[in-house]
Design an enzyme around this catalytic site. Structure first.
Site, PDB file in Angstrom:
ATOM      1  N   ARG A 149       0.732  -1.108   0.073  1.00 25.34           N
ATOM      2  CA  ARG A 149       0.091   0.003   0.195  1.00 25.34           C
ATOM      3  C   ARG A 149       0.921   1.314  -0.109  1.00 25.34           C
ATOM      4  O   ARG A 149       0.249   2.333   0.041  1.00 25.34           O
ATOM      5  CB  ARG A 149      -0.905   0.000   1.185  1.00 25.34           C
TER       6      ARG A 149
ATOM      7  N   THR B  29       1.444  -5.806   4.292  1.00 28.18           N
ATOM      8  CA  THR B  29       1.197  -5.168   2.950  1.00 28.18           C
ATOM      9  C   THR B  29       1.121  -3.541   3.164  1.00 28.18           C
ATOM     10  O   THR B  29       0.619  -2.960   2.399  1.00 28.18           O
ATOM     11  CB  THR B  29      -0.077  -5.827   2.546  1.00 28.18           C
TER      12      THR B  29
ATOM     13  N   GLY C  44      -2.231 -11.430   8.719  1.00 28.91           N
ATOM     14  CA  GLY C  44      -2.077 -12.708   8.844  1.00 28.91           C
ATOM     15  C   GLY C  44      -3.243 -13.401   9.486  1.00 28.91           C
ATOM     16  O   GLY C  44      -3.810 -12.879  10.468  1.00 28.91           O
TER      17      GLY C  44
ATOM     18  N   ASP D  66     -15.628 -13.358   8.102  1.00 32.66           N
ATOM     19  CA  ASP D  66     -14.414 -12.590   7.669  1.00 32.66           C
ATOM     20  C   ASP D  66     -14.433 -11.332   7.390  1.00 32.66           C
ATOM     21  O   ASP D  66     -14.116 -10.666   6.524  1.00 32.66           O
ATOM     22  CB  ASP D  66     -13.819 -13.479   6.640  1.00 32.66           C
TER      23      ASP D  66
ATOM     24  N   ASN E 110     -14.398  -2.959   0.971  1.00 33.62           N
ATOM     25  CA  ASN E 110     -13.037  -3.658   1.335  1.00 33.62           C
ATOM     26  C   ASN E 110     -11.856  -2.544   1.448  1.00 33.62           C
ATOM     27  O   ASN E 110     -12.184  -1.544   2.187  1.00 33.62           O
ATOM     28  CB  ASN E 110     -12.507  -4.376   0.095  1.00 33.62           C
ATOM     29  N   TRP E 111     -10.718  -2.942   1.228  1.00 38.03           N
ATOM     30  CA  TRP E 111      -9.640  -1.989   1.722  1.00 38.03           C
ATOM     31  C   TRP E 111      -9.669  -0.564   0.803  1.00 38.03           C
ATOM     32  O   TRP E 111      -8.910   0.372   1.285  1.00 38.03           O
ATOM     33  CB  TRP E 111      -8.153  -2.657   1.768  1.00 38.03           C
TER      34      TRP E 111
END
Length: 538
Positions: free
Chosen positions: A135, A179, A195, A307, A390-391
């Site tokens: 990122r 990341t 992780g 998740d 999401n991200w």
């Protein structure tokens, strides 16, 4: 506790390639980090607020159709990587003194912002970790900070790319991987970790920017003796509980508080061995930047079994409510809930779904969603929503007062695979079912109501995925992209499409804008290429 570094770390190597281009002097005053971006972009979100808003307005609805490509930088020196058949630029570029810094896993480049020419290239040889994305970097004075897939924090010289020091902060053999982009706050380099597979505890580290010495660690699941352990069956479950910190947080300098989003609970999908809310996973936490001490938390997904990584940026903004100024933080969460909190106290003002959902039975007294057990993954399959977002970065525009997020509206079926009383790792799985829609939403953060929604086209009936990150400007622009290889500029107030560009790949990076030589530039990436645009003749 984290284990000592493995013995093969001494075999690590790094390769630096310098070009013949001039090496400009790059130095960033720590006092300017996090200031509103104008001629620079000094941290992941442009400033500490996470708004991804620029006060620039040279590019407007009246002239956006005149945007012209100035240069393209294509990554040609890197081929297929482990698990990544071709390079994809997922970073948010940083810009300081006319030099751009971009990354992919194991690689950092410095580019001349005027021409896109390479100044230097740093390469790392990893020994583990996932290469799903990188990122970006952090910058402090004359140092660039970079995280490797196998959990090394590396300091490089801004002008030459020469390695200054390296620090291993997590064991890749335990399936930790990195990341994120480091966030520099005062004299702290803040580093998160990812992780899931081995049920390890998440944490956040702070390092000294000059020496790399560890300053503090905050664990995202409680240790022995902490009252929050009562939200787990026992200490052992908590110490294997996940809550990774793999996306950058935001920061309020006045309060000296970091606002960090924490990830999903472990074991993933299988919750039968960890009864309770499972703090501090799936939460927004407020931490003292100098000590890492927890000041308050708000758990968006108590006892997560889907998740639903809660790692989207918590955006900071100020508004007047009932005649009084309030310091607020808002998040569009991956579980489909939009929340606005008082960022001094953590008390909730707004909790409301921003996509259709039906898995919560209401709110707790603290305003936290109450999950419905029947929606948990099951052997025969249970229906719930897909990841609502999401991200990819959301944004906030103080002129319109709106919060913007790219989202998915759809359903998924979730299966429980590990039915034991003490599951581990990925105890289940999920897959989307039926049609889904990719939408851009403009949300009033004081009510949670959508002011406007844009439904992206899906001309080829391809599987719907989340689109690009978002940037907004004082020129009433909202800049983003769909999942059909289109780069799109909307009006921020109404969502009208003003301009679009077809690309060879989906827009994949954080989009930035800045003034350079009297011109406002737009910079974005698609796949392996970085594109720079501005108005002609300016």
């Amino acid at each position: 506790m984290r284990c000592a570094p493995p013995i093969w770390l001494g075999l690590m190597s790094a390769v630096l390639t310098l070009t013949a281009a001039a090496q400009p002097s790059v130095s960033l005053d720590p006092q300017t980090i996090g200031q509103p971006p104008v001629s620079s972009w000094t941290t992941f979100n442009g400033d500490y607020s996470g708004q991804r808003y620029s006060a620039l307005k040279q590019i407007t609805a009246a002239n956006v159709d005149q945007l012209t490509q100035r240069w393209v930088y294509k990554i040609t020196s890197v081929g297929a990587q482990r698990g990544a058949p071709e390079p994809v630029i997922k970073c948010t570029p940083l810009l300081v003194n006319g030099v751009l810094y971009i990354t992919i896993p194991d690689h950092v480049w410095a580019l001349d912002a005027h021409t896109g020419k390479e100044i230097w290239h740093y390469e790392w040889t990893d020994h583990g970790g996932h290469l799903v994305g990188q990122r970006g970097v952090g910058i402090w004075k004359t140092s660039v900070y970079f995280l490797t897939p196998d959990n090394w924090l590396i300091a490089l010289d801004t002008a030459t790319g020469r390695e200054l020091w390296r620090k291993n902060f997590a064991d890749a053999r335990k399936q930790y991987f990195s990341t994120s982009a480091p966030i520099v706050v005062k004299n702290h380099v803040i580093v998160g970790v990812g992780g899931d597979a081995m049920d390890m505890p998440g944490f956040l580290d702070s390092f000294d920017p000059e020496t790399g010495e560890l300053q503090w660690t905050w664990w995202s699941t409680p240790r022995a003796g902490d009252p929050a352990v009562k939200t787990w069956p026992n200490v052992t479950a908590a110490e294997h509980g996940g809550g990774m910190t793999w996306m950058p947080g935001t920061y309020d300098p006045e309060l000296n508080l970091l606002y960090w989003p924490t990830g999903n609970t472990n074991p993933v999908f299988a919750g039968q061995g960890r009864a309770g809310a499972n703090l501090w996973t799936e939460a927004i936490v407020a931490l003292d930047a100098d000590t890492g001490k927890l000041k308050w938390y708000y758990q968006v997904s108590p006892h997560d079994t889907h998740d639903f990584d809660n790692t989207t940026a918590p955006i900071l903004f100020d508004r007047v409510i009932d005649g009084k100024p309030r310091k607020l933080v808002a998040q569009a969460s991956r579980n489909g809930f939009f929340v606005t909190l008082d960022r001094v106290t953590g008390k909730y003002l707004v909790v409301k779904s921003f996509v259709p959902l039906d898995y919560s039975s209401g709110l707790s007294p603290a305003g936290e969603p109450i999950p419905i057990p029947d929606k948990d993954p099951s052997v025969g399959g249970s229906i719930n929503i897909v990841n609502a977002t999401n991200w990819q970065a959301p944004a906030y525009n103080p002129q319109t007062g709106l919060f913007y997020v790219n989202a998915i509206e759809g359903k998924a079926i979730y299966y429980l695979i590990d039915t034991s009383t003490h599951p581990s790792g990925y105890g289940g799985t999920g897959a989307s079912i039926g049609p889904s829609e990719h939408v851009l939403k403009a949300i009033d953060p004081l009510t949670g109501n959508s002011v406007w929604t844009h439904e992206y086209s899906n001309l080829n009936n391809a599987p719907t995925t989340l689109g690009a990150s978002i940037l907004t400007t004082a020129g009433n622009l909202l800049v983003s992209g769909d999942d059909q290889r289109s780069f799109i500029i909307f009006s921020a107030d109404k969502g009208t499409i003003l301009w679009h560009l077809d690309l060879p790949a989906n827009e994949s990076s954080g989009i930035i804008t800045y003034m350079l030589d009297g011109q406002q530039w737009l910079l974005f990436a698609a796949g392996d290429s970085l594109y720079a645009y501005s108005l002609p003749g300016k």
